[in-house]
Design an enzyme around this catalytic site. Sequence first.
Site, PDB file in Angstrom:
ATOM      1  N   LYS A  17     -63.232  37.815 -60.711  1.00  0.00           N
ATOM      2  CA  LYS A  17     -62.136  36.914 -60.234  1.00  0.00           C
ATOM      3  C   LYS A  17     -62.626  35.376 -60.232  1.00  0.00           C
ATOM      4  O   LYS A  17     -61.750  34.336 -60.214  1.00  0.00           O
ATOM      5  CB  LYS A  17     -61.578  37.204 -58.952  1.00  0.00           C
ATOM      6  CG  LYS A  17     -62.420  37.201 -57.793  1.00  0.00           C
ATOM      7  CD  LYS A  17     -61.453  37.480 -56.577  1.00  0.00           C
ATOM      8  CE  LYS A  17     -62.471  37.696 -55.407  1.00  0.00           C
ATOM      9  NZ  LYS A  17     -61.815  38.798 -54.558  1.00  0.00           N
ATOM     10  N   ARG A  18     -64.013  35.245 -60.304  1.00  0.00           N
ATOM     11  CA  ARG A  18     -64.458  33.862 -60.444  1.00  0.00           C
ATOM     12  C   ARG A  18     -64.437  33.236 -61.837  1.00  0.00           C
ATOM     13  O   ARG A  18     -64.619  32.108 -62.145  1.00  0.00           O
ATOM     14  CB  ARG A  18     -66.002  33.854 -59.763  1.00  0.00           C
ATOM     15  CG  ARG A  18     -65.712  33.657 -58.193  1.00  0.00           C
ATOM     16  CD  ARG A  18     -67.090  33.774 -57.580  1.00  0.00           C
ATOM     17  NE  ARG A  18     -67.517  35.255 -57.637  1.00  0.00           N
ATOM     18  CZ  ARG A  18     -67.381  36.268 -57.338  1.00  0.00           C
ATOM     19  NH1 ARG A  18     -66.547  36.016 -56.254  1.00  0.00           N
ATOM     20  NH2 ARG A  18     -67.592  37.454 -57.523  1.00  0.00           N
TER      21      ARG A  18
END
Length: 505
Positions: A272-273
């Site tokens: 998700k980063r």
Amino acid sequence: MTDRADDVLGDLEPSKVRVRFPPSPTGLLTVGNIRSALFNWAFARHYGGKLILRIEDTDTARNTDEGYTYTYNSLRWLGLNWDEGPEVGGEYGPYLQSERMDIYADVVAKLLAAGKAYHCYCSQEELDQRREAARTAGQHSGYDGHCRNLTPEQIQAYVDEGRRPVVRLRMPDRPIVFEDLVRGEITFLPENLGDYVLVRANGYPLYPLVNPVDDALMDITHVLRGEDLLPSTPRQIALYEALADIGVGSGRTPRFGHLPFVMGEGNKRLSKRDKGSGLGEYMERGFLPEGLLNYLALLGWSIADDRDVFTMDEMVEAFDIRKVNSNSARFDPKKCEAINAAHMRMLPADEFASRMVPFLAQGGVLPAEPSADQLAVLNAAVPLVQERMNTLSESVDMLGFLFVDDAQFTIDPDAAAKVLTGDAGAVLEASAKALADVEWNTEAIEAALRASLIDGLGLKPKNAFGPVRVAISGRRISPPLFESLELLGREKSLRRLEQARRTTS
Ligand code: GLU
Ligand code: ZN
């Protein structure tokens, strides 16, 4: 119904299908989450069943109010509507796990009373020591079952010491085998499945408890979720079975389909980063929801061998969980844009124009409610750009020059340095003369400029039209030049040619 449908549904009536999308409301929906939501949605819609939105928010420290709203708005923006859940209600609520704490406490009490679960008093140090010893002896290092069968005296001794127990599920002493709808038969051996913790010593109910308990209570029939959750599936299956034995919930174990990993750069799992993983990016860049969803559908599924572009209606019609590929899927940002571009071209012209408006407004180029004249120019510009744009936000760079006034208009310095040099002054002067009193339509504008610059000055088209393009659009790349001049109008065009000519001398 065909035989093939029978292996997905068994004897379940299609309309009884109930699937769920259970995000945590931590604010960010990722492309991986959305792909799971999409497959569940398409599955529910295909069979005429229900999609349940359940918010897994027991970890209240990580939740923010915006997280909830953002999750709902994101799904609505995508068009992934749910039949039961927050904001829409339903008979199986509440749909926020944070509002179901009493339910979990009650279920745990029943599991304990029936001997399906038990209290474990081991301290962390004791667990670590025994795990280390087991590892040294070459044995399995999961929980060793120390507290499975404590005598009342042993329990009393722990209680007197002031120990606070966790709750563990008593795992069956047999392999757990299930037929995954994507991967086929999967077997987990009991030596790899230690009794696991359902409730922490402080009473906090954990994900491996609440997720299956809610599936059972909400009568979920199919669980389609990421491959990363596969290791927890045999434990969950044991819990569904225990719940069925004590009469909690639907009594069924859902069928599972584990969707393939989504890989990003360097063949690593998209996290998700990573850039390109958050939905916000796609909204800001002006992806169409249908374009993004079409691309995400391709991460594991395809409608036909030779076909990449389809509508959501077509996906719903064709969706078959058994056609999902178990190999990990690679997220390709270029292809994602190309699929989006294909959906942009499919839009009717007026729809395309109105979808650009918020982006042009955001870019400071148009007011949020454009005037009739502005809309007329925008509509006329659609055929010039619809084939050339990948995302709606590109409209600001592409079309901004048509709407900004003289004071706002700027020429990209790099374009000026490269193009507005050498002969450019003479080219712009000749252009202005040629356009001063020509009839104002595309054909006449083109004829006049060709006569003046190519026949008259003997220039190559690139050297002739490059400076004109930069002068009127401010950029080296613009919609087709003669059409752009027509839309811009004679007066503005002549003023820009003159303004640019002055910068060349
Ligand atoms: N809340 C879990 C997650 O988002 C749900 C997983 C599941 O589908 O069971 O990872
Ligand atoms: Zn123990």
